[in-house]
Design an enzyme around this catalytic site. Sequence first.
Site, PDB file in Angstrom:
ATOM      1  CB  VAL A 108      -0.977  -0.022   1.199  1.00  0.00           C
ATOM      2  CG1 VAL A 108      -1.784   1.270   1.254  1.00  0.00           C
ATOM      3  CG2 VAL A 108      -1.916  -1.230   1.109  1.00  0.00           C
ATOM      4  CB  CYS A 109       3.960   2.111   1.913  1.00  0.00           C
ATOM      5  SG  CYS A 109       3.394   1.889   3.591  1.00  0.00           S
ATOM      6  CB  THR A 110       4.797   0.433  -3.091  1.00  0.00           C
ATOM      7  OG1 THR A 110       5.673  -0.217  -2.171  1.00  0.00           O
ATOM      8  CG2 THR A 110       5.459   0.550  -4.445  1.00  0.00           C
TER       9      THR A 110
ATOM     10  CD  GLU B  63      -0.724   5.572   1.595  1.00  0.00           C
ATOM     11  OE1 GLU B  63       0.284   5.334   2.282  1.00  0.00           O
ATOM     12  OE2 GLU B  63      -1.774   6.000   2.077  1.00  0.00           O
ATOM     13  CG  LEU B  64       5.748   6.723  -0.603  1.00  0.00           C
ATOM     14  CD1 LEU B  64       6.924   5.875  -0.162  1.00  0.00           C
ATOM     15  CD2 LEU B  64       5.950   8.157  -0.125  1.00  0.00           C
TER      16      LEU B  64
END
Length: 211
Positions: A44-46, A48-49
């Site tokens: 998910v972080c990937t 978002e960034l």
Amino acid sequence: MAIRLGDEAPDFSADTTEGPVKFHEYLGDGWGILFSHPKDFTPVCTTELGGFAKRKAEFDKRNTKLIAVSVDSVESHNRWRSDIDETQGTALNFPIIGDEDHKVADLYDMIHPNANDTLTVRSVFIIAPDKKVKLTLTYPASTGRNVDEIIRVLDSLQLSAKFPVSTPVDWKDGEDVIISPAVSDADAKEKFPKGFRKVKDYLRYTPQPNK
Ligand code: BEZ
């Protein structure tokens, strides 16, 4: 302690993927968004960034600097960024803070032990030019944030910083806004030359004044 709206955003020095940063200096006299990511090399972080990087020009247009934080090292962030480039089709174009010692995470109360005792939640802090916190959001690790919503609230905050207005439910840039109840009808006529529509004494709409 939790950071509340109107508090001064705590200052800090940290290493980032773009070198050492002093937070308040980095923000300068513009707006800023500090947002946390639970962990490097997570799905998910990937996304978002990549999502924030793709929209960077929209934040620039709003005189707003982005800075992310994750409780991994700068060296780990630098290895991760090539995955972000590859999978999200965009290069990372703002710094990620290395926060292995949780200095920033603790300062901003980003670790919620009943959710996870080592990883941060997904926090968002919008900070005004006077360094006061204007918005806090907290999402769980399982839910990616919505960049449209963050730009929408930034537009609302920047508008109400300039004019005595607030924005109604689901408002988007360009739509009518609400005149502050503290402004009399007589003053509203002067301040809002496009006119206003009075639904109740306390509910008056006017076209967005900066459009
Ligand atoms: C993610 O970004 O996908 C993630 C990060 C930490 C825990 C769970 C999911």
